[in-house]
Design a protein around this motif. Structure first.
Motif: not given
Length: 78
Positions: A47-69
């Motif tokens: 779900n999170l990966t699909s959300f990132c793709k939907l908003i144009g974020l790459g796999p290396n940018e997923i960490s912006i959604f974690f409170l503790d990266s």
């Protein structure tokens, strides 16, 4: 690790997407998406990966959604 749900919502809104838009992209119901966005249901990595793709974020940018990266290295000295 905890997700920053406020950041997820903010990114959705900033990209002009409704909960229904995101739910459709994730192939879940709007109510199921709302439960995730409000912290009542856990996000899957898919779900999170699909959300990132939907908003144009790459796999290396997923960490912006974690409170503790999970990707940051900490140097804890003695």
């Amino acid at each position: 690790m905890k997700l920053n749900l406020k950041r997820i919502k903010a990114e959705r809104i900033a990209n002009g997407l409704t909960q229904a838009d995101v739910a459709k992209a994730l192939k879940i119901t709007r109510s199921s998406y709302a439960l995730r966005e409000n912290g009542h249901t856990n996000w899957t990595i898919d779900n999170l990966t699909s959300f990132c793709k939907l908003i144009g974020l790459g796999p290396n940018e997923i960490s912006i959604f974690f409170l503790d990266s999970p990707f940051e290295k900490t140097n804890k000295a003695g």
